[in-house]
Design a protein around this motif. Structure first.
Motif, short mmCIF file in Angstrom:
data_model
loop_
_atom_site.label_atom_id
_atom_site.label_comp_id
_atom_site.label_asym_id
_atom_site.label_seq_id
_atom_site.Cartn_x
_atom_site.Cartn_y
_atom_site.Cartn_z
N ASN A 355 10.04 -4.25 26.70
CA ASN A 355 11.08 -4.05 27.70
C ASN A 355 10.41 -3.63 29.00
O ASN A 355 9.38 -2.95 28.99
N LEU A 356 11.01 -4.03 30.11
CA LEU A 356 10.43 -3.72 31.42
C LEU A 356 10.22 -2.22 31.60
O LEU A 356 9.24 -1.76 32.17
N PHE A 357 11.18 -1.43 31.10
CA PHE A 357 11.12 0.03 31.34
C PHE A 357 10.61 0.79 30.12
O PHE A 357 10.74 2.00 30.03
N GLU A 358 10.06 0.05 29.20
CA GLU A 358 9.68 0.67 27.93
C GLU A 358 8.55 1.67 28.09
O GLU A 358 7.58 1.43 28.80
N LYS A 359 8.72 2.79 27.41
CA LYS A 359 7.67 3.80 27.41
C LYS A 359 6.65 3.42 26.34
O LYS A 359 7.03 2.92 25.28
N ASP A 360 5.44 3.71 26.60
CA ASP A 360 4.41 3.36 25.62
C ASP A 360 4.35 4.43 24.52
O ASP A 360 4.02 5.58 24.78
N ASN A 361 4.72 4.01 23.29
CA ASN A 361 4.66 4.95 22.17
C ASN A 361 3.50 4.60 21.25
O ASN A 361 3.57 4.83 20.05
N SER A 362 2.46 4.02 21.82
CA SER A 362 1.38 3.51 20.98
C SER A 362 0.69 4.63 20.18
O SER A 362 0.07 4.35 19.17
N LYS A 363 0.87 5.87 20.63
CA LYS A 363 0.25 6.98 19.88
C LYS A 363 0.89 7.13 18.51
O LYS A 363 0.29 7.68 17.60
N HIS A 364 2.15 6.66 18.40
CA HIS A 364 2.85 6.78 17.12
C HIS A 364 2.20 5.92 16.04
O HIS A 364 2.27 6.25 14.87
N ILE A 365 1.61 4.80 16.46
CA ILE A 365 1.09 3.85 15.46
C ILE A 365 -0.01 4.48 14.61
O ILE A 365 0.10 4.53 13.38
N PRO A 366 -1.08 5.04 15.24
CA PRO A 366 -2.10 5.68 14.39
C PRO A 366 -1.55 6.89 13.64
O PRO A 366 -1.96 7.16 12.51
N LEU A 367 -0.58 7.58 14.25
CA LEU A 367 0.00 8.76 13.58
C LEU A 367 0.74 8.34 12.31
O LEU A 367 0.57 8.95 11.24
N MET A 368 1.54 7.26 12.41
CA MET A 368 2.28 6.78 11.23
C MET A 368 1.32 6.25 10.17
O MET A 368 1.52 6.46 8.98
N ASP A 369 0.27 5.56 10.62
CA ASP A 369 -0.75 5.08 9.68
C ASP A 369 -1.32 6.24 8.90
O ASP A 369 -1.50 6.19 7.68
N CYS A 370 -1.62 7.30 9.64
CA CYS A 370 -2.22 8.49 9.05
C CYS A 370 -1.27 9.10 8.01
O CYS A 370 -1.67 9.43 6.89
N ILE A 371 0.02 9.25 8.40
CA ILE A 371 1.01 9.82 7.47
C ILE A 371 1.11 8.96 6.21
O ILE A 371 1.08 9.46 5.09
N ASP A 372 1.20 7.63 6.41
CA ASP A 372 1.34 6.73 5.25
C ASP A 372 0.13 6.83 4.33
O ASP A 372 0.27 6.86 3.11
N ASN A 373 -1.06 6.91 4.94
CA ASN A 373 -2.27 7.00 4.11
C ASN A 373 -2.34 8.30 3.33
O ASN A 373 -2.70 8.31 2.16
N LEU A 374 -1.96 9.41 4.01
CA LEU A 374 -1.98 10.70 3.31
C LEU A 374 -0.97 10.73 2.18
O LEU A 374 -1.25 11.21 1.08
N ASN A 375 0.22 10.18 2.44
CA ASN A 375 1.25 10.15 1.40
C ASN A 375 0.83 9.27 0.23
O ASN A 375 1.14 9.55 -0.92
N LYS A 376 0.10 8.20 0.56
CA LYS A 376 -0.37 7.29 -0.48
C LYS A 376 -1.40 8.00 -1.36
O LYS A 376 -1.40 7.88 -2.58
N LYS A 377 -2.25 8.77 -0.68
CA LYS A 377 -3.36 9.42 -1.40
C LYS A 377 -2.89 10.64 -2.20
O LYS A 377 -3.32 10.85 -3.33
N TYR A 378 -2.00 11.42 -1.60
CA TYR A 378 -1.65 12.71 -2.23
C TYR A 378 -0.24 12.73 -2.82
O TYR A 378 0.28 13.77 -3.17
#
Length: 416
Positions: A355-378
């Motif tokens: 979107n033209l006015f979209e805020k960049d939430n790209s920081k969420h992507i590695p954060l979600m990856d991290c959460i998913d990996n931790l949940n997968k492992k533990y």
DNA sequence: TCTGGGGTCCTCGGGCGT
DNA sequence: TCTGACGCCCGAGGACCC
């Protein structure tokens, strides 16, 4: 030709594979939260224990008839289903896994085969390798294979091949209109008013009338039952078009913070499922309702749609949006019983229009990856959002749960 | 006390552009 | 510039399935 392979009383059969004491006994499996009966063995059906029976009303009946009641064990059923389906894939490359316990097999190029023998081979292999009994219905169309399967279920051999027009007509005359795949309660009532008692009566109505007075869905079914191949095998590999997490609460809730906590958990569960299929969603639907069975209490039922500026699969964004909306929906003094979060407008996460006015939430992507990996492992849901229940005081009621024989190393059966 | 959860597809009606 | 006809799109809700 199409074969419909259906596992007989699937949930009860899965339980029996690992607990032979249940053989020959009436068995009933309960819904999530041990609410009502969702599956029954033949013996339980013979006792007229109805599908959907609320167990608190039928507990006495079950006790007096020695019905074994079990909580649903989806880890076990899912794994057993996977095993059955992988065996079915050995019989044809063209397969549609229609549900947890049934599959359509397209038998192209099998003209010179003895289909009764082939169906028997399928049944025997599934039974031998998994312990699950099945029924096999073979017919020229998908709709007819469903009917052939019902006949197979009642026959001794467990296989029914509908390969002539005489057999098709005989079967159609035998099956009641309300038992036909695709004809629900409402439609059956309307069709009966037109004098339709059996599937055969339905096929005798001119197609133009069906199209005019009902809909294209019934018209397609009409053609299919008349032996014209209309319903095709569907692709199993498509991503889901809608992902939902809806639950009844253990009791009722009126405190906004409790309700917001539930909704936040449901939302992050949806987000997690989105990430698993590598998708983002454009909109979120939040639903909230009071107890519809409480005749005296005040009722409130509402659902709201949130359209996102940009598609996402971030738990943070989805949860925040869902919680904000549910907070606006809660009415004072109402006792709420059930809530849900549904995500729709699903697109692949690697290709979407910014979107033209979209805020960049790209920081969420590695954060979600991290959460998913931790949940997968533990273990699932070790990492949660701050507004979720960190103590995990919310738990599904599963008082009669069998072990996860095939998916948990600690539950594996030991032979001494 | 206690009544499931997760899907798909279709129709209908309103809004809106041509 | 206005109006009616038509078709497309979309959201809500219904019906169906397991």
């Amino acid at each position: 030709m199409y074969a419909l392979v259906d596992c007989n009383n699937f949930y009860a059969s899965c339980e029996r594979v690992f607990n032979p004491n249940l053989m020959g006994k009436p068995v009933a499996i309960l819904s999530n939260n041990d609410g009502c009966v969702i599956a029954r063995s033949d013996e339980a059906k013979a006792l007229n224990l109805p599908m959907g029976a609320p167990i608190f009303k039928w507990e006495h009946f079950c006790k007096s008839h020695n019905v074994e009641i079990l909580s649903s064990n989806y880890a076990l059923y899912g794994d057993m289903s996977h095993r059955v389906m992988s065996i079915l894939k050995q019989f044809t490359p063209d397969i549609e896994i229609y549900s947890i316990d049934e599959s359509f097999l397209e038998l192209k190029g099998f003209e010179n085969y003895n289909l009764t023998d082939y169906g028997t081979q399928i049944r025997n292999r599934v039974l031998k390798w998994t312990g699950i009994p099945t029924s096999v219905g073979i017919a020229p169309t998908k709709g007819l294979s469903k009917i052939a399967n019902k006949i197979a279920r009642k026959s001794k051999s467990g296989v029914c091949v509908m390969d002539t027009d005489e057999k098709r007509i005989k079967a159609l005359k035998w099956i009641k209109i309300e038992s036909v795949w695709g004809i629900g309660n409402r439609l059956a009532k309307r069709l009966k008013l037109k004098g339709c008692v059996t599937a055969f009566d339905f096929t005798q109505i001119p197609e133009v009338i069906i199209k005019k007075e009902f809909s294209v869905v019934e018209a397609r079914l009409h053609r299919d039952l008349n032996g014209i191949e209309t319903l095709k095998l569907e692709d199993n590999h498509q991503d889901k078009k809608m992902i939902a997490t809806t639950r009844s609460f253990e009791g009722t809730l009126k405190n906004p913070s409790d309700i917001k906590e539930r909704v936040s958990t449901f939302a992050s569960h949806c987000a997690q499922k989105l990430r698993k299929q590598k998708s983002n969603c454009h909109s979120i639907i939040v639903t909230l309702r009071s107890n519809k069975f409480d005749k005296n209490g005040r009722q409130h039922r509402e659902s709201r749609v949130i359209n996102l500026a940009a598609p996402t699969n971030s738990s943070l964004i989805i949860s925040k949006a869902a919680v904000t909306v549910v907070a606006q929906m809660i009415k004072k003094g109402i006792l709420y019983k059930k809530a849900g979060v549904i995500v729709t407008g699903i697109v692949p996460s690697n290709s979407y229009q910014f979107n033209l006015f979209e805020k960049d939430n790209s920081k969420h992507i590695p954060l979600m990856d991290c959460i998913d990996n931790l949940n997968k492992k533990y273990g699932i849901l070790k990492i949660k959002l701050g507004n979720q229940d960190l103590q995990r005081t919310w738990k599904m009621k599963q008082e009669r749960l069998s072990p996860k024989y095939t998916t948990n190393i600690n539950d594996i059966i030991v032979v001494k």
